[in-house]
Design an enzyme around this catalytic site. Structure first.
Site, short mmCIF file in Angstrom:
data_model
loop_
_atom_site.label_atom_id
_atom_site.label_comp_id
_atom_site.label_asym_id
_atom_site.label_seq_id
_atom_site.Cartn_x
_atom_site.Cartn_y
_atom_site.Cartn_z
CD GLU A 197 -2.83 1.08 2.46
OE1 GLU A 197 -3.19 -0.04 2.90
OE2 GLU A 197 -3.22 2.15 2.95
CE LYS A 252 -6.00 -1.64 5.90
NZ LYS A 252 -5.22 -0.80 4.99
CG ASP A 261 1.50 -16.57 12.44
OD1 ASP A 261 0.71 -15.93 11.72
OD2 ASP A 261 1.20 -17.64 12.99
CG HIS A 309 -3.82 7.14 0.08
ND1 HIS A 309 -4.46 6.21 -0.66
CD2 HIS A 309 -3.27 6.48 1.12
CE1 HIS A 309 -4.31 5.04 -0.11
NE2 HIS A 309 -3.59 5.17 0.98
C1 MEV Z 1 -5.58 3.02 5.29
O1 MEV Z 1 -4.90 1.84 4.93
C2 MEV Z 1 -5.50 3.26 6.78
C3 MEV Z 1 -6.35 4.41 7.33
O2 MEV Z 1 -7.69 4.24 6.88
C4 MEV Z 1 -6.25 4.36 8.83
C5 MEV Z 1 -7.21 5.30 9.53
O3 MEV Z 1 -8.26 5.62 8.99
O4 MEV Z 1 -6.91 5.63 10.70
C6 MEV Z 1 -5.86 5.72 6.78
#
Ligand code: MEV
Length: 445
Positions: A99, A282, A298, A396
């Site tokens: 990513e 995430k 792992d 991004h």
């Molecule tokens: C994207 O991979 C991760 C984010 O969505 C994390 C977040 O929203 O805190 C940018």
């Protein structure tokens, strides 16, 4: 040490010493110069970095010994996150991730933290939990008490199963037993707590709980069902904390005070709402998983532990916390299970994982666990800062556009040109990429 960049005549300078992770302009260097700096910084012969070449990495033969039905090897980029100071020591962070923005965002966040004093970490002893399910018990409470009374016998049996682990200072530490009321009646969950030292521990734990089966059936009078490690490794927590000076967070649009306020608001959103908390966590795992992959760990086990721990209060919550310190700075912390290893599994058998551990300069799993916690906290700071202040898409999209350009077939210089064209046209999509690429090549699609 100074290095000519490939794009301009500026000279990139390694500040202070060769063990300094602050390498200004690293991203501008070509691959050879980047490698030379990483090798110097980590004190590794330059030739050894060739292990990161696709052709030098995991061979087909090695892959065949790893899993079944192998027909090839899958590659991902390895990037280096810069600027980390953790517990007073500089570290380069190898990251395997597909990513865009993850490595750059983390390096920027680490720089803010570095300039404010660095990350501090604290890590539990490496104790994993092995579970034994016990069924068909006429009196589960009485069975529980008999098992607890047999603690010393059970610990001794578990230690006999792995004399090497005991000789390294690990081994069985405790027995816990809970009665679970279930839809099919009461059953017991016996936990063996095992200190696994530098291993992830699943193998050691699984061997030990299997070895306990006959004794557990005899003592409990029941039937043993599952015997397996728990990935909710909540006896093996890693913590990291940091402070970021408010003035370092200021931008042309926001004062330092406003920026700190925005980041704290973003965290409050995650605390109040599991839909947001899942995305918040995430983002934390973007960094931790990338480090786990780079070191042959792992990462599914670490993922499972992190999300289960996020829900351990009964509500699914963010793994980090961000607050305003009395003098106005931003203060952050993270706590999560960290079953990270520097021994066993692919950590030593995968040539690239071995190299990553050398670059990290870690010897013990506890050091890697602390680094992983700092990486998670830094990655979360990067995400919240971007989201709460400029929105995630601006930065991004630039990186995403390169991937779309490559997927559309752009080669060499075309990649940057096509990405720039898509951003100017405000359409980063594969159909637009095809059209723009054809235009760039002077033909119709
Ligand atoms: C994207 O991979 C991760 C984010 O969505 C994390 C977040 O929203 O805190 C940018």
């Amino acid at each position: 040490m100074t290095v000519e960049t490939p794009y301009n005549s500026a000279r990139v300078t390694l500040e202070d010493s060769l063990t300094n992770s602050r390498i200004a302009g690293f991203y501008q260097l070509n691959m050879d110069a980047k490698r030379a700096l990483v090798a110097d910084t980590a004190g590794i012969p330059l030739d050894d970095l060739a292990a990161y070449d696709p052709a030098q990495g995991l061979s087909l033969e090695q892959a065949e010994h790893m899993i079944e039905n192998v027909i090839g090897v899958y590659a991902l980029p390895i990037g280096m996150a810069m600027n980390f100071t953790i517990d007073g020591r500089d570290r380069l962070i190898p990251m395997v991730v597909e990513e865009p923005s993850v490595v750059a965002g983390l390096s920027n966040a680490a720089r803010l933290v570095r300039d404010s004093g660095g990350f501090s970490t604290q890590v539990d002893e490496p104790r994993m939990i092995g579970q034994i399910q016990i069924l068909d018990l006429p009196d589960p409470q009485a069975a529980r008490e008999r098992l607890l009374a047999a603690r010393e016998e059970l610990l001794a049996l578990a230690n006999q199963a792995d004399a090497v682990l005991v000789s390294l200072g690990g081994g069985a530490r405790d027995i816990e037993v809970r009665v679970l009321e279930t839809a099919i009646g009461a059953m017991l969950a016996l936990h063996l707590i095992l200190d696994v030292r530098d291993a992830m521990g699943a193998n050691a734990v699984n061997t030990a709980v299997e070895a306990l089966t006959p004794a557990v059936e005899r003592i409990s009078g029941g039937r043993v069902g599952l015997r397996i490690v728990s990935n909710l490794a909540d006896r093996r927590l890693a913590r990291a904390s940091c402070r970021v000076s408010a003035e370092l967070l200021a931008t042309s649009e926001f004062s330092g005070e406003a920026a700190v306020g925005r980041i704290v608001e973003a965290h409050t959103f995650a605390q109040a709402d599991p839909y947001r908390a899942a995305t918040h966590n995430k983002g934390i795992m973007n960094g931790i998983d990338a480090l786990m992959l780079a070191t042959g760990n792992d990462w599914r086990a670490v993922e499972a532990g992190a999300h289960a721990y996020a829900a351990h209060s009964g509500a699914y919550l963010p793994l980090t916390s961000w607050e305003i310190a009395p003098e106005g700075d931003l203060v952050g912390s993270i706590e999560l299970p960290m079953a990270a290893a520097t021994f066993g599994g692919a950590t030593r058998s995968h040539p690239q994982a071995r190299l990553s551990l050398r670059i990290l300069q870690v010897e013990h799993a506890s050091e890697l666990a602390g680094i992983a916690a700092a990486v998670g906290l830094g990655q979360n700071l990067a995400a919240l800062r971007a989201l709460a202040m400029e929105g995630i898409q601006r930065g991004h999209m630039r990186l995403h556009a390169r991937q779309v350009a490559m997927a559309a077939g752009a080669q060499g210089d075309e990649i940057e040109q096509l990405a720039a064209a898509m951003i100017t046209a405000r359409t980063v999509r594969s159909d637009a990429a095809q059209v723009l690429l054809a235009e760039l090549r002077g033909c119709t699609p």
